[in-house]
Design a protein around this motif. Sequence first.
Motif, PDB file in Angstrom:
ATOM      1  N   LEU A   1       1.085  -1.728   0.133  1.00 49.14           N
ATOM      2  CA  LEU A   1       0.357   0.221   0.131  1.00 49.14           C
ATOM      3  C   LEU A   1       1.091   1.280  -0.080  1.00 49.14           C
ATOM      4  CD1 LEU A   1      -3.061   1.102   0.320  1.00 49.14           C
ATOM      5  CD2 LEU A   1      -2.690   1.065   2.651  1.00 49.14           C
ATOM      6  N   VAL A   2       0.147   1.747  -1.212  1.00 44.97           N
ATOM      7  CA  VAL A   2       1.404   3.608  -1.372  1.00 44.97           C
ATOM      8  C   VAL A   2       1.165   4.414  -0.839  1.00 44.97           C
ATOM      9  CG1 VAL A   2       3.357   1.903  -2.929  1.00 44.97           C
ATOM     10  CG2 VAL A   2       2.003   2.974  -3.187  1.00 44.97           C
ATOM     11  N   SER A   3      -0.109   4.184  -1.452  1.00 40.13           N
ATOM     12  CA  SER A   3      -1.305   5.769  -1.346  1.00 40.13           C
ATOM     13  C   SER A   3      -2.024   5.605  -0.954  1.00 40.13           C
ATOM     14  CB  SER A   3      -0.898   7.176  -2.387  1.00 40.13           C
ATOM     15  OG  SER A   3      -1.168   7.773  -1.880  1.00 40.13           O
ATOM     16  N   THR A   4      -3.123   6.184   0.122  1.00 41.35           N
ATOM     17  CA  THR A   4      -4.839   6.328  -0.585  1.00 41.35           C
ATOM     18  C   THR A   4      -5.312   8.586  -0.513  1.00 41.35           C
ATOM     19  OG1 THR A   4      -4.652   6.636   1.715  1.00 41.35           O
ATOM     20  CG2 THR A   4      -4.450   4.490   1.618  1.00 41.35           C
ATOM     21  N   SER A   5      -6.770   7.906  -0.030  1.00 41.29           N
ATOM     22  CA  SER A   5      -7.428   9.247  -1.104  1.00 41.29           C
ATOM     23  C   SER A   5      -8.651   9.293  -0.791  1.00 41.29           C
ATOM     24  CB  SER A   5      -6.693   9.646  -2.732  1.00 41.29           C
ATOM     25  OG  SER A   5      -7.926  11.155  -3.050  1.00 41.29           O
ATOM     26  N   THR A   6      -8.573  10.488  -0.103  1.00 40.14           N
ATOM     27  CA  THR A   6     -10.363  10.653   0.002  1.00 40.14           C
ATOM     28  C   THR A   6     -10.962  11.442  -0.686  1.00 40.14           C
ATOM     29  OG1 THR A   6     -10.075  12.093   2.162  1.00 40.14           O
ATOM     30  CG2 THR A   6     -10.172  10.180   2.196  1.00 40.14           C
ATOM     31  N   GLY A   7     -10.009  12.225  -2.009  1.00 44.24           N
ATOM     32  CA  GLY A   7      -9.935  13.318  -3.304  1.00 44.24           C
ATOM     33  C   GLY A   7     -10.335  12.314  -4.125  1.00 44.24           C
ATOM     34  N   SER A   8     -11.293  13.658  -5.000  1.00 43.41           N
ATOM     35  CA  SER A   8     -11.081  12.895  -6.758  1.00 43.41           C
ATOM     36  C   SER A   8      -9.641  12.245  -7.720  1.00 43.41           C
ATOM     37  CB  SER A   8     -11.991  13.739  -7.155  1.00 43.41           C
ATOM     38  OG  SER A   8     -11.123  14.968  -7.199  1.00 43.41           O
ATOM     39  N   THR A   9      -8.104  12.878  -6.972  1.00 40.06           N
ATOM     40  CA  THR A   9      -7.597  12.969  -8.162  1.00 40.06           C
ATOM     41  C   THR A   9      -6.530  12.882  -6.789  1.00 40.06           C
ATOM     42  OG1 THR A   9      -6.181  13.955  -9.599  1.00 40.06           O
ATOM     43  CG2 THR A   9      -7.136  14.965  -8.649  1.00 40.06           C
ATOM     44  N   PHE A  10      -5.165  12.565  -7.034  1.00 37.58           N
ATOM     45  CA  PHE A  10      -4.458  12.267  -6.299  1.00 37.58           C
ATOM     46  C   PHE A  10      -3.084  11.520  -7.576  1.00 37.58           C
ATOM     47  CE2 PHE A  10      -5.799   7.830  -5.945  1.00 37.58           C
ATOM     48  CZ  PHE A  10      -4.072   7.574  -5.322  1.00 37.58           C
ATOM     49  N   GLN A  11      -1.928  12.158  -7.030  1.00 31.57           N
ATOM     50  CA  GLN A  11      -0.555  11.655  -7.661  1.00 31.57           C
ATOM     51  C   GLN A  11       0.981  11.008  -7.276  1.00 31.57           C
ATOM     52  OE1 GLN A  11       1.290  15.501  -9.398  1.00 31.57           O
ATOM     53  NE2 GLN A  11      -0.204  14.682 -10.979  1.00 31.57           N
ATOM     54  N   TYR A  12       1.516  10.387  -7.588  1.00 26.22           N
ATOM     55  CA  TYR A  12       1.697   8.910  -6.644  1.00 26.22           C
ATOM     56  C   TYR A  12       3.792   9.098  -7.803  1.00 26.22           C
ATOM     57  CZ  TYR A  12       4.337   5.186  -4.295  1.00 26.22           C
ATOM     58  OH  TYR A  12       5.587   4.462  -3.853  1.00 26.22           O
ATOM     59  N   ALA A  13       4.809   8.672  -7.274  1.00 22.16           N
ATOM     60  CA  ALA A  13       5.897   9.510  -7.849  1.00 22.16           C
ATOM     61  C   ALA A  13       6.351   7.792  -7.755  1.00 22.16           C
ATOM     62  CB  ALA A  13       7.174   9.571  -6.902  1.00 22.16           C
ATOM     63  N   ILE A  14       6.572   7.016  -9.156  1.00 25.58           N
ATOM     64  CA  ILE A  14       6.333   5.803  -9.460  1.00 25.58           C
ATOM     65  C   ILE A  14       8.531   5.560 -10.181  1.00 25.58           C
ATOM     66  CG2 ILE A  14       6.036   5.919 -11.740  1.00 25.58           C
ATOM     67  CD1 ILE A  14       5.719   2.798  -9.483  1.00 25.58           C
ATOM     68  N   GLU A  15       8.894   4.661  -9.492  1.00 27.12           N
ATOM     69  CA  GLU A  15      10.325   4.466  -9.758  1.00 27.12           C
ATOM     70  C   GLU A  15      10.051   3.847 -11.243  1.00 27.12           C
ATOM     71  OE1 GLU A  15      13.425   4.916  -8.037  1.00 27.12           O
ATOM     72  OE2 GLU A  15      12.479   6.006  -7.718  1.00 27.12           O
ATOM     73  N   PRO A  16      11.116   4.076 -12.269  1.00 26.18           N
ATOM     74  CA  PRO A  16      11.209   3.298 -13.588  1.00 26.18           C
ATOM     75  C   PRO A  16      11.473   1.968 -13.093  1.00 26.18           C
ATOM     76  CG  PRO A  16      12.856   5.013 -14.147  1.00 26.18           C
ATOM     77  CD  PRO A  16      12.373   4.900 -12.159  1.00 26.18           C
ATOM     78  N   GLY A  17      10.595   0.814 -13.763  1.00 23.37           N
ATOM     79  CA  GLY A  17      11.085  -0.380 -14.372  1.00 23.37           C
ATOM     80  C   GLY A  17      10.081  -1.415 -13.871  1.00 23.37           C
ATOM     81  N   LEU A  18       9.716  -2.407 -13.852  1.00 20.25           N
ATOM     82  CA  LEU A  18       8.393  -3.055 -14.021  1.00 20.25           C
ATOM     83  C   LEU A  18       7.696  -3.145 -12.451  1.00 20.25           C
ATOM     84  CD1 LEU A  18       7.101  -4.980 -16.303  1.00 20.25           C
ATOM     85  CD2 LEU A  18       8.686  -6.999 -14.965  1.00 20.25           C
ATOM     86  N   HIS A  19       6.324  -3.560 -12.551  1.00 15.25           N
ATOM     87  CA  HIS A  19       5.519  -3.728 -11.339  1.00 15.25           C
ATOM     88  C   HIS A  19       4.323  -4.221 -11.605  1.00 15.25           C
ATOM     89  CE1 HIS A  19       8.433  -0.555  -9.700  1.00 15.25           C
ATOM     90  NE2 HIS A  19       8.595   0.063 -10.644  1.00 15.25           N
ATOM     91  N   ASN A  20       3.677  -4.089 -10.501  1.00 16.36           N
ATOM     92  CA  ASN A  20       1.883  -4.598 -10.562  1.00 16.36           C
ATOM     93  C   ASN A  20       0.973  -3.848 -10.052  1.00 16.36           C
ATOM     94  OD1 ASN A  20       2.608  -7.072 -11.695  1.00 16.36           O
ATOM     95  ND2 ASN A  20       2.972  -8.048  -9.800  1.00 16.36           N
ATOM     96  N   VAL A  21       0.160  -3.186 -10.684  1.00 19.22           N
ATOM     97  CA  VAL A  21      -0.522  -1.848  -9.893  1.00 19.22           C
ATOM     98  C   VAL A  21      -1.647  -2.280 -10.116  1.00 19.22           C
ATOM     99  CG1 VAL A  21      -1.046   0.313 -10.152  1.00 19.22           C
ATOM    100  CG2 VAL A  21       1.134  -0.262 -11.373  1.00 19.22           C
ATOM    101  N   SER A  22      -2.571  -1.946  -8.437  1.00 21.88           N
ATOM    102  CA  SER A  22      -3.780  -1.964  -8.021  1.00 21.88           C
ATOM    103  C   SER A  22      -4.614  -1.324  -7.562  1.00 21.88           C
ATOM    104  CB  SER A  22      -4.066  -3.418  -7.039  1.00 21.88           C
ATOM    105  OG  SER A  22      -3.515  -4.570  -7.807  1.00 21.88           O
ATOM    106  N   LEU A  23      -5.819  -0.431  -7.731  1.00 20.61           N
ATOM    107  CA  LEU A  23      -6.577   0.340  -7.481  1.00 20.61           C
ATOM    108  C   LEU A  23      -7.733  -0.430  -7.242  1.00 20.61           C
ATOM    109  CD1 LEU A  23      -6.778   2.468 -10.637  1.00 20.61           C
ATOM    110  CD2 LEU A  23      -5.036   3.165  -8.621  1.00 20.61           C
TER     111      LEU A  23
END
Length: 179
Positions: free
Chosen positions: A75-97
Amino acid sequence: MGHSRYKFSVSLILLAFLFLPTVSADDPSSSCLAYAYTESESHAFLIQANTSNFGNEINVQTDCEYIELWIDGDLVSTSTGSTFQYAIEPGLHNVSLISNNFSANYSYVNFYPDRLNWEFDWIELNELDVQFIDVTKAEIQENWASFLSIIIAWMLSTYVYWNLVQSYVQKNFIEEVTN
């Protein structure tokens, strides 16, 4: 006769209403939607499974009341708003919302640095098994291919014209041989 036509048309209308698909109104608070993308210069890349994306930040747009961003099972970030940003490192990742009423999992998402033309430089810097052909060697191969295709086209067109001329001469200029 008029009364039977009226009954027929009424029964046809009732029959049509029976077979129409029913539309149910869902509670708008019970479902939500979210998506994530990256940006590089004036381009946006939607995050999906098995994709390559350019950009240093994941932008999440949602209408959910609460949403979590998971990267590689953390878990890297949570939000209660309509938009947010998260800085990502280059490479191969699995992403879940993940939200109460929404879940999207994207596996094997490849992130590259922010510039579009850096993909091959980044692959070379990370020493991946990608072999590139030298530019001069590619130009030499291209020149040889052009030259040989011109020679082949010239030989084929000459052969076709030669056969056309030869058949015309044999049809129209017959010589008579006498003893």
